[in-house]
Design an enzyme around this catalytic site. Structure first.
Site, short mmCIF file in Angstrom:
data_model
loop_
_atom_site.label_atom_id
_atom_site.label_comp_id
_atom_site.label_asym_id
_atom_site.label_seq_id
_atom_site.Cartn_x
_atom_site.Cartn_y
_atom_site.Cartn_z
N ASP A 62 0.78 -1.12 -0.02
CA ASP A 62 -0.23 -0.14 -0.03
C ASP A 62 1.03 1.38 -0.10
O ASP A 62 0.30 2.36 0.12
CB ASP A 62 -1.00 -0.01 1.14
CG ASP A 62 -1.87 -0.87 1.00
OD1 ASP A 62 -2.93 -0.87 0.01
OD2 ASP A 62 -2.02 -2.11 1.86
N HIS A 165 -11.84 5.95 5.68
CA HIS A 165 -11.11 7.48 6.03
C HIS A 165 -12.15 8.66 5.81
O HIS A 165 -12.89 8.49 5.05
CB HIS A 165 -9.79 7.76 5.09
CG HIS A 165 -8.73 6.97 5.35
ND1 HIS A 165 -7.97 6.64 4.26
CD2 HIS A 165 -7.82 6.72 6.47
CE1 HIS A 165 -6.99 5.92 4.80
NE2 HIS A 165 -6.65 5.86 5.93
N ILE A 248 -8.32 -1.18 -4.53
CA ILE A 248 -7.57 -1.14 -3.16
C ILE A 248 -7.95 -0.23 -2.03
O ILE A 248 -7.25 0.57 -1.46
CB ILE A 248 -6.30 -1.60 -3.11
CG1 ILE A 248 -5.63 -0.69 -3.93
CG2 ILE A 248 -6.06 -3.16 -3.59
CD1 ILE A 248 -3.96 -0.99 -4.11
N CYS A 254 -5.22 10.18 -1.93
CA CYS A 254 -4.14 9.36 -1.43
C CYS A 254 -2.95 8.99 -1.81
O CYS A 254 -1.90 8.43 -1.33
CB CYS A 254 -4.78 7.68 -1.36
SG CYS A 254 -6.50 7.72 -0.97
C1 CIR Z 1 -5.39 1.03 2.79
O1 CIR Z 1 -6.32 0.22 2.82
O2 CIR Z 1 -4.71 1.48 3.34
C2 CIR Z 1 -4.92 1.21 1.43
N1 CIR Z 1 -5.39 -0.02 0.54
C3 CIR Z 1 -5.75 2.24 0.72
C4 CIR Z 1 -5.33 3.63 1.41
C5 CIR Z 1 -6.09 4.82 0.86
N2 CIR Z 1 -5.68 6.02 1.30
C6 CIR Z 1 -6.11 7.25 1.82
O3 CIR Z 1 -7.41 6.94 1.36
N3 CIR Z 1 -5.49 8.20 2.05
#
Ligand code: CIR
Length: 259
Positions: A62, A165, A248, A254
């Site tokens: 990730d 989030h 994902i 992100c």
């Molecule tokens: C996770 O579950 O941590 C990652 N697959 C996705 C993270 C997404 N990040 C974000 O929204 N800032």
């Protein structure tokens, strides 16, 4: 916001095994993720940013989602402590890069037992909304808001119930304009009259995570109602294909740290 810089990290081959707690659309295809990441970097450059591109970290599926490793404010950077155990080290691996851009006294570090991921932080001028989620705990908020207070900023906690989030539930695009979806259509924190709210229809919920950069809003491709509203607000739009990151639970904000 007037941003000048961004940090991104290339997807690893292991991105196919990224955490997908909230989405059931299969595994990302690595080559396609790379292409989409290229498009994303181009979008940031088009919006006027100088982009630092870090190499992939194969041990961290990730790690492409650098937003969760730190929060950058106009006064300095706060190094996070990700709540997902498999992501915890990603923050320390970002620190050397933060030190290239910020002086030592401009960098704060969130420590055990706190957890905080950048996806749970939404900056609205000098005020920060911080999700209380599966990834960000009360101690995370306590440490984070303490650091912010030293810099003259305020913060408040917002419960995140059904999504990953805070910013999965909507993003602030400046000028008072806030996109909201799902549970955030009714959260008291966003309904004190401080925002012009646009309620994103459920079928376009993924499109509610956008990022304002200078004159532009960078958004995921394929969300016509979100796009029409952003145009109505007067923004220039850059669309990026995000299907592989969506698989994902990753969205537009992100993929970068910006300041
Ligand atoms: C996770 O579950 O941590 C990652 N697959 C996705 C993270 C997404 N990040 C974000 O929204 N800032």
């Amino acid at each position: 916001s007037n941003f000048t810089h961004a940090i991104v990290r290339r997807p690893s081959h292991s991105v196919i095994d990224g955490i997908a707690d909230f989405t059931d659309k299969g595994k990302p295809i690595y080559e396609k993720a790379m292409e989409q990441h290229d498009q994303y970097v181009e979008a940031l450059k088009q919006a006027g940013l100088e982009v630092t591109v870090l190499p992939a970290l194969e041990d961290y599926p990730d790690s492409v989602f650098v937003e969760d490793t730190a929060v950058i404010t106009p006064k300095g950077a706060i190094s996070d402590r990700p709540g997902a155990p498999t992501r915890r080290e990603e923050a320390a691996l970002m620190l050397p890069t933060l030190h290239e851009f910020f002086d030592d006294d401009q960098i704060k570090v969130i420590t055990d037992p706190a957890t905080l991921e950048g996806g749970d932080v939404m900056m609205v001028d000098d005020h920060y909304y911080v999700g209380h989620s599966q990834r960000t705990n009360d101690e995370g908020f306590r440490q984070f808001s303490g650091f912010l207070a030293e810099w003259g900023y305020t913060a408040e906690q917002v419960p995140v119930e059904h999504i990953l989030h805070l910013k999965t539930g909507g993003t602030y695009v400046e000028d008072g304009n806030l996109l909201v979806c799902g549970e955030f259509k009714t959260k008291p924190a966003y309904h004190r009259g401080q925002f012009n709210l646009f309620e994103v229809p459920d079928e376009e919920a993924y499109g509610a995570d956008c990022v304002r950069i200078n004159d532009y809003v960078v958004m995921a491709k394929g969300y016509p109602r979100v796009k029409a509203q952003l145009q109505k607000w007067g923004y220039k739009i850059i669309e990026v294909e995000m299907t592989e990151f969506e698989k994902i639970d990753g969205s537009i904000t992100c993929l970068s740290l910006r300041w």
